[in-house]
Design a protein around this motif. Structure first.
Motif, PDB file in Angstrom:
ATOM      1  N   THR A   1       1.458  15.953   2.428  1.00  0.00           N
ATOM      2  CA  THR A   1       2.120  14.812   3.238  1.00  0.00           C
ATOM      3  C   THR A   1       1.641  14.982   4.640  1.00  0.00           C
ATOM      4  O   THR A   1       1.598  16.201   5.267  1.00  0.00           O
ATOM      5  CB  THR A   1       3.514  14.333   3.180  1.00  0.00           C
ATOM      6  OG1 THR A   1       4.143  15.481   3.993  1.00  0.00           O
ATOM      7  CG2 THR A   1       4.004  14.207   1.827  1.00  0.00           C
TER       8      THR A   1
ATOM      9  N   LYS B   1      -2.770   8.681  -7.472  1.00  0.00           N
ATOM     10  CA  LYS B   1      -3.129   7.391  -6.996  1.00  0.00           C
ATOM     11  C   LYS B   1      -1.861   6.834  -6.137  1.00  0.00           C
ATOM     12  O   LYS B   1      -2.076   6.307  -5.034  1.00  0.00           O
ATOM     13  CB  LYS B   1      -3.298   6.393  -8.142  1.00  0.00           C
ATOM     14  CG  LYS B   1      -4.463   6.505  -8.852  1.00  0.00           C
ATOM     15  CD  LYS B   1      -4.784   5.488  -9.911  1.00  0.00           C
ATOM     16  CE  LYS B   1      -6.287   5.794 -10.725  1.00  0.00           C
ATOM     17  NZ  LYS B   1      -6.449   4.951 -11.671  1.00  0.00           N
TER      18      LYS B   1
ATOM     19  N   ASP C   1      -1.941   8.577  -2.888  1.00  0.00           N
ATOM     20  CA  ASP C   1      -2.941   8.236  -2.126  1.00  0.00           C
ATOM     21  C   ASP C   1      -2.611   6.814  -1.408  1.00  0.00           C
ATOM     22  O   ASP C   1      -2.867   6.705  -0.221  1.00  0.00           O
ATOM     23  CB  ASP C   1      -4.461   8.116  -2.774  1.00  0.00           C
ATOM     24  CG  ASP C   1      -4.747   9.288  -3.067  1.00  0.00           C
ATOM     25  OD1 ASP C   1      -4.552  10.390  -2.400  1.00  0.00           O
ATOM     26  OD2 ASP C   1      -5.603   9.265  -4.023  1.00  0.00           O
ATOM     27  N   ARG C   2      -1.854   5.952  -2.186  1.00  0.00           N
ATOM     28  CA  ARG C   2      -1.663   4.645  -1.560  1.00  0.00           C
ATOM     29  C   ARG C   2      -0.543   4.917  -0.595  1.00  0.00           C
ATOM     30  O   ARG C   2      -0.597   4.359   0.672  1.00  0.00           O
ATOM     31  CB  ARG C   2      -0.779   3.659  -2.863  1.00  0.00           C
ATOM     32  CG  ARG C   2      -1.841   3.077  -3.611  1.00  0.00           C
ATOM     33  CD  ARG C   2      -1.214   1.899  -4.312  1.00  0.00           C
ATOM     34  NE  ARG C   2       0.005   2.697  -4.973  1.00  0.00           N
ATOM     35  CZ  ARG C   2       0.014   3.066  -6.451  1.00  0.00           C
ATOM     36  NH1 ARG C   2      -1.247   3.032  -7.048  1.00  0.00           N
ATOM     37  NH2 ARG C   2       1.060   3.506  -7.129  1.00  0.00           N
TER      38      ARG C   2
ATOM     39  N   HIS D   1      -0.430   7.614   1.314  1.00  0.00           N
ATOM     40  CA  HIS D   1      -0.974   8.346   2.240  1.00  0.00           C
ATOM     41  C   HIS D   1      -1.707   7.318   3.248  1.00  0.00           C
ATOM     42  O   HIS D   1      -1.946   7.374   4.448  1.00  0.00           O
ATOM     43  CB  HIS D   1      -1.967   9.257   1.756  1.00  0.00           C
ATOM     44  CG  HIS D   1      -2.170  10.303   2.882  1.00  0.00           C
ATOM     45  ND1 HIS D   1      -3.297  10.489   3.365  1.00  0.00           N
ATOM     46  CD2 HIS D   1      -1.448  11.249   3.325  1.00  0.00           C
ATOM     47  CE1 HIS D   1      -3.385  11.382   4.183  1.00  0.00           C
ATOM     48  NE2 HIS D   1      -2.183  12.051   4.221  1.00  0.00           N
ATOM     49  N   ARG D   2      -2.367   6.256   2.685  1.00  0.00           N
ATOM     50  CA  ARG D   2      -2.902   5.072   3.290  1.00  0.00           C
ATOM     51  C   ARG D   2      -2.143   4.150   4.077  1.00  0.00           C
ATOM     52  O   ARG D   2      -2.346   3.870   5.187  1.00  0.00           O
ATOM     53  CB  ARG D   2      -3.806   4.189   2.229  1.00  0.00           C
ATOM     54  CG  ARG D   2      -5.101   4.927   1.843  1.00  0.00           C
ATOM     55  CD  ARG D   2      -6.084   3.754   1.120  1.00  0.00           C
ATOM     56  NE  ARG D   2      -5.421   3.206  -0.123  1.00  0.00           N
ATOM     57  CZ  ARG D   2      -5.429   3.934  -1.047  1.00  0.00           C
ATOM     58  NH1 ARG D   2      -6.079   5.164  -1.423  1.00  0.00           N
ATOM     59  NH2 ARG D   2      -4.711   3.345  -2.355  1.00  0.00           N
ATOM     60  N   LYS D   3      -1.092   3.963   3.665  1.00  0.00           N
ATOM     61  CA  LYS D   3       0.065   3.146   4.249  1.00  0.00           C
ATOM     62  C   LYS D   3       0.439   4.076   5.536  1.00  0.00           C
ATOM     63  O   LYS D   3       0.642   3.192   6.514  1.00  0.00           O
ATOM     64  CB  LYS D   3       1.181   2.723   3.233  1.00  0.00           C
ATOM     65  CG  LYS D   3       1.009   1.775   2.280  1.00  0.00           C
ATOM     66  CD  LYS D   3       2.380   1.556   1.390  1.00  0.00           C
ATOM     67  CE  LYS D   3       1.951   0.557   0.376  1.00  0.00           C
ATOM     68  NZ  LYS D   3       3.089   0.061  -0.573  1.00  0.00           N
ATOM     69  N   HIS D   4       0.639   5.305   5.267  1.00  0.00           N
ATOM     70  CA  HIS D   4       1.139   5.936   6.393  1.00  0.00           C
ATOM     71  C   HIS D   4       0.039   6.062   7.627  1.00  0.00           C
ATOM     72  O   HIS D   4       0.522   5.966   8.893  1.00  0.00           O
ATOM     73  CB  HIS D   4       1.606   7.368   5.993  1.00  0.00           C
ATOM     74  CG  HIS D   4       1.767   8.172   7.064  1.00  0.00           C
ATOM     75  ND1 HIS D   4       3.068   8.164   7.840  1.00  0.00           N
ATOM     76  CD2 HIS D   4       1.181   9.391   7.853  1.00  0.00           C
ATOM     77  CE1 HIS D   4       2.973   9.150   8.814  1.00  0.00           C
ATOM     78  NE2 HIS D   4       1.828   9.899   8.828  1.00  0.00           N
ATOM     79  N   ARG D   5      -1.145   6.108   7.267  1.00  0.00           N
ATOM     80  CA  ARG D   5      -2.169   6.082   8.298  1.00  0.00           C
ATOM     81  C   ARG D   5      -2.434   4.755   8.939  1.00  0.00           C
ATOM     82  O   ARG D   5      -2.639   4.411   9.906  1.00  0.00           O
ATOM     83  CB  ARG D   5      -3.351   6.445   7.674  1.00  0.00           C
ATOM     84  CG  ARG D   5      -3.792   7.717   7.499  1.00  0.00           C
ATOM     85  CD  ARG D   5      -5.169   8.206   6.896  1.00  0.00           C
ATOM     86  NE  ARG D   5      -5.092   8.193   5.512  1.00  0.00           N
ATOM     87  CZ  ARG D   5      -5.984   8.114   4.925  1.00  0.00           C
ATOM     88  NH1 ARG D   5      -7.453   8.210   5.160  1.00  0.00           N
ATOM     89  NH2 ARG D   5      -6.022   7.957   3.337  1.00  0.00           N
ATOM     90  N   ALA D   6      -1.773   3.589   8.245  1.00  0.00           N
ATOM     91  CA  ALA D   6      -1.664   2.202   8.647  1.00  0.00           C
ATOM     92  C   ALA D   6      -0.607   2.023   9.594  1.00  0.00           C
ATOM     93  O   ALA D   6      -0.123   0.746   9.700  1.00  0.00           O
ATOM     94  CB  ALA D   6      -1.947   1.216   7.645  1.00  0.00           C
TER      95      ALA D   6
ATOM     96  N   LYS E   1       2.775   2.619   8.615  1.00  0.00           N
ATOM     97  CA  LYS E   1       3.579   2.100   7.882  1.00  0.00           C
ATOM     98  C   LYS E   1       4.753   3.329   7.315  1.00  0.00           C
ATOM     99  O   LYS E   1       3.965   4.490   7.217  1.00  0.00           O
ATOM    100  CB  LYS E   1       3.440   1.277   6.581  1.00  0.00           C
ATOM    101  CG  LYS E   1       2.720  -0.111   6.963  1.00  0.00           C
ATOM    102  CD  LYS E   1       2.197  -0.697   5.887  1.00  0.00           C
ATOM    103  CE  LYS E   1       1.556  -1.994   6.375  1.00  0.00           C
ATOM    104  NZ  LYS E   1       1.084  -2.830   5.379  1.00  0.00           N
TER     105      LYS E   1
ATOM    106  N   LEU F   1       6.024   6.274   5.025  1.00  0.00           N
ATOM    107  CA  LEU F   1       5.480   7.007   3.845  1.00  0.00           C
ATOM    108  C   LEU F   1       6.616   6.974   2.603  1.00  0.00           C
ATOM    109  O   LEU F   1       7.644   7.532   2.972  1.00  0.00           O
ATOM    110  CB  LEU F   1       5.102   8.389   4.306  1.00  0.00           C
ATOM    111  CG  LEU F   1       4.474   9.269   3.102  1.00  0.00           C
ATOM    112  CD1 LEU F   1       3.161   8.472   2.971  1.00  0.00           C
ATOM    113  CD2 LEU F   1       4.375  10.903   3.661  1.00  0.00           C
TER     114      LEU F   1
END
Length: 96
Positions: free
Chosen positions: A50, A73, A76-77, A79-84, A86, A88
């Motif tokens: 993470t 998956k 990964d979802r 992780h993508r939300k965290h980068r946006a 939002k 984790l």
């Protein structure tokens, strides 16, 4: 590309913080690599790290590729939300 076989990595309290820090090739585990935790009686599979540095490890899928793939998956979802920017959070299907 041909992937090189990696043996099961052993992780104990001394190596926990440096297991996946990426500073050495041996400290850069691949997703799906089998690991053995000193405090757990079965092998587990590495999913990822993470943003806070916590290891995400699958203990329950065993050799079931479909279940493991679903957990990857979900990671990964999250992780993508965290980068946006939002929060984790992980939601795994707990049904058998």
């Amino acid at each position: 590309m041909h992937r090189k076989f990696q043996v099961t990595s052993f992780v104990d309290s001394r190596s926990l913080l440096t297991f996946a820090d990426g500073s050495l090739p041996s400290r850069n585990p691949r997703r799906g690599q089998w690991i053995m935790l000193a405090w757990f009686d079965k092998r587990s599979r590495f999913i990822g790290v993470t943003p806070a540095g916590a290891l995400c490890i699958d203990h329950s899928s065993g050799g079931n590729f479909r279940k493991f793939s679903e957990k990857c998956k979900a990671f990964d979802r999250a992780h993508r939300k965290h980068r946006a920017s939002k929060q984790l959070s992980f939601k795994f299907d707990t049904r058998a």
